[in-house]
Structure formats: C-alpha cells, structure tokens
Enzyme design. Structure first.
Site, PDB file in Angstrom:
ATOM      1  CE1 TYR A 164      -3.858   2.176   0.979  1.00 44.50           C
ATOM      2  CE2 TYR A 164      -2.642   2.982   2.615  1.00 44.50           C
ATOM      3  CZ  TYR A 164      -3.708   3.126   1.644  1.00 44.50           C
ATOM      4  OH  TYR A 164      -4.781   4.087   1.997  1.00 44.50           O
ATOM      5  CE  LYS A 168      -3.744   5.063  -0.964  1.00 44.41           C
ATOM      6  NZ  LYS A 168      -4.693   5.462  -1.969  1.00 44.41           N
TER       7      LYS A 168
HETATM    8  P1  NAI Z   1     -13.680   2.918   1.727  1.00 40.18           P
HETATM    9  O1  NAI Z   1     -13.462   1.682   1.867  1.00 40.18           O
HETATM   10  O2  NAI Z   1     -14.788   3.467   2.479  1.00 40.18           O
HETATM   11  O3  NAI Z   1     -14.077   3.444   0.473  1.00 40.18           O
HETATM   12  C1  NAI Z   1     -13.259   3.142  -0.775  1.00 40.18           C
HETATM   13  C2  NAI Z   1     -14.096   2.717  -1.942  1.00 40.18           C
HETATM   14  O4  NAI Z   1     -13.411   2.181  -3.036  1.00 40.18           O
HETATM   15  C3  NAI Z   1     -14.995   1.484  -1.510  1.00 40.18           C
HETATM   16  O5  NAI Z   1     -16.479   1.767  -1.706  1.00 40.18           O
HETATM   17  C4  NAI Z   1     -14.768   0.453  -2.577  1.00 40.18           C
HETATM   18  O6  NAI Z   1     -16.103  -0.354  -2.870  1.00 40.18           O
HETATM   19  C5  NAI Z   1     -14.245   1.203  -3.686  1.00 40.18           C
HETATM   20  N1  NAI Z   1     -13.259   0.374  -4.596  1.00 40.18           N
HETATM   21  C6  NAI Z   1     -12.450  -0.492  -4.052  1.00 40.18           C
HETATM   22  N2  NAI Z   1     -11.832  -1.043  -5.108  1.00 40.18           N
HETATM   23  C7  NAI Z   1     -12.222  -0.568  -6.090  1.00 40.18           C
HETATM   24  C8  NAI Z   1     -12.123  -0.719  -7.578  1.00 40.18           C
HETATM   25  N3  NAI Z   1     -11.142  -1.574  -7.964  1.00 40.18           N
HETATM   26  N4  NAI Z   1     -12.884  -0.155  -8.368  1.00 40.18           N
HETATM   27  C9  NAI Z   1     -13.953   0.812  -7.912  1.00 40.18           C
HETATM   28  N5  NAI Z   1     -13.977   1.009  -6.776  1.00 40.18           N
HETATM   29  C10 NAI Z   1     -13.387   0.395  -6.004  1.00 40.18           C
HETATM   30  O7  NAI Z   1     -12.243   4.041   2.025  1.00 40.18           O
HETATM   31  P2  NAI Z   1     -11.962   5.252   2.168  1.00 40.18           P
HETATM   32  O8  NAI Z   1     -11.262   5.527   3.806  1.00 40.18           O
HETATM   33  O9  NAI Z   1     -12.956   6.101   1.900  1.00 40.18           O
HETATM   34  O10 NAI Z   1     -10.723   5.418   1.234  1.00 40.18           O
HETATM   35  C11 NAI Z   1     -10.915   6.348   0.375  1.00 40.18           C
HETATM   36  C12 NAI Z   1      -9.316   6.487  -0.532  1.00 40.18           C
HETATM   37  O11 NAI Z   1      -8.496   7.179   0.751  1.00 40.18           O
HETATM   38  C13 NAI Z   1      -8.647   5.059  -0.701  1.00 40.18           C
HETATM   39  O12 NAI Z   1      -7.916   5.158  -1.679  1.00 40.18           O
HETATM   40  C14 NAI Z   1      -7.738   4.959   0.463  1.00 40.18           C
HETATM   41  O13 NAI Z   1      -6.606   4.195   0.315  1.00 40.18           O
HETATM   42  C15 NAI Z   1      -7.590   6.452   0.965  1.00 40.18           C
HETATM   43  N6  NAI Z   1      -7.093   6.643   2.431  1.00 40.18           N
HETATM   44  C16 NAI Z   1      -7.766   6.551   3.159  1.00 40.18           C
HETATM   45  C17 NAI Z   1      -7.571   7.112   4.375  1.00 40.18           C
HETATM   46  C18 NAI Z   1      -8.526   7.285   5.634  1.00 40.18           C
HETATM   47  O14 NAI Z   1      -8.077   7.449   6.765  1.00 40.18           O
HETATM   48  N7  NAI Z   1      -9.824   6.646   5.410  1.00 40.18           N
HETATM   49  C19 NAI Z   1      -6.194   7.128   4.903  1.00 40.18           C
HETATM   50  C20 NAI Z   1      -5.403   7.380   3.615  1.00 40.18           C
HETATM   51  C21 NAI Z   1      -5.608   7.236   2.491  1.00 40.18           C
END
Ligand code: NAI
Length: 319
Positions: A164, A168
C-alpha cells in the site's frame, strides 16, 4: 456571507464513491450543481466480490436531493469504461477524483505476490486508467482538475503496508508529472494524503476520534483544489483531515559537493557527512531536480578532497 463554491455545468467522476470519502465527495459535488459519475465496484475492503448496490444507493441519495448522478460499477482497472459513462450520460468530464482503494495489509515477511499485485492494480493502474481516459477530453477543452489519493503510509511508511505504501507514493510521482504535463492545458493535478473515518479505518481509531475524522472534513480542501477558481495550485501534496490541512514539500540538505576524481572516496564522504544529512543550515525546498550542469562546473574547480577516516569493508574503520 461569501458565495458557495459551485460546479454547475461540470461533470465530476468520483471513483470508489459508494462509501467513505468517495461518497462524501459525490454528495458534495452533486449538491453544488455538478453531474456526478458515482463509480464503485462494491467489493470488500480487501478487494473481493462486487455489487451494484454501493454506487446505486449514493446515486439514489443524490437524485432524492434533486441532484444529477449516474452509477458505474466497473473496477478502476477499466477506467476507460468509467469515463465512457461520463461522456455517454453527460457529454463531458471536468474533474476526476481518483479515490477508490482497498487494503491487503500484512507484514513484508508474509506478503504474497497477489497482495502486492492487486494493490498496485487498484491504486496505481486504476488511477492511471481513469486519468488516461479523461486526459484527451481535458486537453481538448483546456480544462481539467485531478485529485489523486495518497496516504500517510506512502509518505512516511507504516508497518504491514509495504504494498500500500509503495502504491500510494507512486501516486505522488504520478501527480507531480501529470501536473507538469497538464499545466499548459489548464489541467491541474494535486494529491492528498487524507485521514478519515471509513470502513478502512473504523477498527483502528477510537470512537471519539472517528467523530472528528468524518470524511466531510476532507471534502472542502478537495473542493477548493478542483474548483475553477484554482488557477495555479498544481502538483501539490496535501495532508487533510479532522479539520487540518497542510501542504507538504521536499527539503534538500545543503549537500556535499566534492571533486569527482580519484579523491572522491568513502573516507572523504565520512569526513563531511554532516553536509549530506544536516537540514539546519542552507537547506532548500526544491521543486525541480538539481542542476547537474552547474554543479559539475563548480565541482570540477574544487581541489581534490581531503581524506578522513579510511574505511575497510570488513566493517572496521581504520584510522
Ligand atoms: P472506503 O473503503 O470507505 O472506500 C473505498 C471505496 O472504493 C469503496 O466503496 C470500494 O468499494 C471502492 N473500490 C475498491 N476497489 C475498487 C475498484 N477496483 N474499483 C472501483 N471501486 C473500488 O475507504 P476510504 O477510507 O473512503 O478510502 C478512500 C481512499 O482514501 C482510498 O484510496 C484510501 O486508500 C485512501 N485513504 C484513506 C484514509 C483514511 O483515513 N480513510 C487514509 C489514507 C488514504
């Protein structure tokens, strides 16, 4: 009262918009007049399975509030199909938020090829495919705004997240180059390292922190960077979340410049190691690589280096 930022007439693609941060972005843009493509594969947080439900629920919510949105259920690995959805439904694309993400955390010792590959495919290849498909539209209309999503794990490293973290930080380099290539076409690209309560983090943070870290506290910064009133901020890295927002930059120590000849030895380096690593004096904040033409003109005029301790590679320092 100051005016709200609005996106009337614009089309915004948000990947992974079925939940967490992506959903918050989608609701925001739709509430501010944009037509939104709500992309979500609808799988588990480790990237298994798929379902139309996640995206559809968000589209229903947007429509119920009087907004315009359409679902797309493709994995970001097929980013061209997501952009096709935008063009077919709304005829254009103005903003891309590369947000979709999953985790496959495990110690490096136990990391399997499939965990490495899937993380790279979703985060890096996915962001590439979506942006690549939007790029010709952006260039043609001389307008585009892109947000890529990095992570503190990418910037600083984190136990159990080599795959990851690598993905990133790749998005930081991706953004920096996109920003350079896009600037003259008014395509501005920035990258955020967000922190927010979501299914990816809900087990990690205590409840009181989850409240302060609502995705809604990341959205406004993304809204500002992707608005047409942003005419110059591009290639930036921003840490955002819980009411905090800060830009990051690279810092280069003063550096050690010695004559590149036979006197350029390990013992000469050791003697001057401070200059390599010390940020406290004469450090700079570069946005470009070093100018090696200038440096080599300077270094060639230097006298041969003084030698310090001699190193012998059996591990001993020979004085
Ligand atoms: P989340 O799991 O709530 O949302 C991610 C969404 O992406 C999910 O709805 C999932 O179904 C969708 N997804 C996953 N793989 C996919 C694909 N191949 N094609 C289309 N959709 C797909 O997670 P969150 O926390 O909202 O994360 C959003 C972004 O922020 C991610 O890139 C995560 O790595 C990044 N991030 C989040 C942090 C946090 O504190 N929540 C910290 C650092 C980065």
């Amino acid at each position: 009262m100051s005016e709200q930022l609005r996106y009337d007439g614009q089309v915004v693609v948000v990947t992974g918009a079925g939940g967490g941060l992506g959903k918050a972005y989608a609701l925001f843009y739709a509430s501010r007049g944009a037509s939104v493509v709500v992309n979500d594969l609808g799988g588990s947080f480790t990237g298994e399975g798929n379902s139309a439900k996640a995206a559809d629920l968000v589209v229903d919510e947007i429509k119920a509030a009087g907004g315009k949105a359409v679902s797309n259920y493709d994995s970001v690995e097929f980013g061209d199909k997501i952009i096709d959805t935008a063009i077919q439904a709304f005829g254009r694309v103005d903003v891309v938020i590369n947000n979709a993400g999953i985790l496959r955390d495990t110690s490096f010792k136990n990391l399997k090829d499939e965990d490495w590959d899937l993380i790279m495919r979703v985060h890096v290849y996915g962001a590439y495919k979506v942006t690549r498909a939007a790029w010709p539209h952006f260039r043609k209309q001389k307008y585009g705004r892109v947000i890529n999503t990095a992570s503190a794990a990418g910037l600083y490293g984190n136990f159990g997240q080599t795959n990851y973290s690598a993905a990133k930080l790749a998005l930081v380099g991706f953004t920096e180059t996109l920003a350079k290539e896009g600037y003259k076409y008014n395509i501005l690209c920035n990258v955020i390292a967000p922190i927010a309560a979501s299914r990816l983090t809900s087990t990690v943070f205590p409840p009181e922190l989850l409240e302060a870290l609502k995705p809604e506290f990341v959205v406004p910064v993304v809204g500002v960077l992707t608005h047409k009133s942003n005419t110059g901020d591009t290639g930036g890295i921003y840490e955002v979340g819980g009411g905090f927002a800060a830009k990051l930059r690279w810092q280069r120590a003063e550096g050690l410049l010695l004559k590149p000849d036979a006197s350029y030895t390990a013992s000469a380096i050791i003697k001057n190691w401070d200059k390599v690593v010390d940020f406290s004096k004469n450090s700079t904040f570069p946005a470009e690589p070093n100018n090696f033409i200038e440096l080599s003109e300077k270094s060639n005029q230097l006298p041969p280096s003084e030698q310090g301790e001699k190193i012998d590679y059996t591990g001993k320092v020979v004085l």
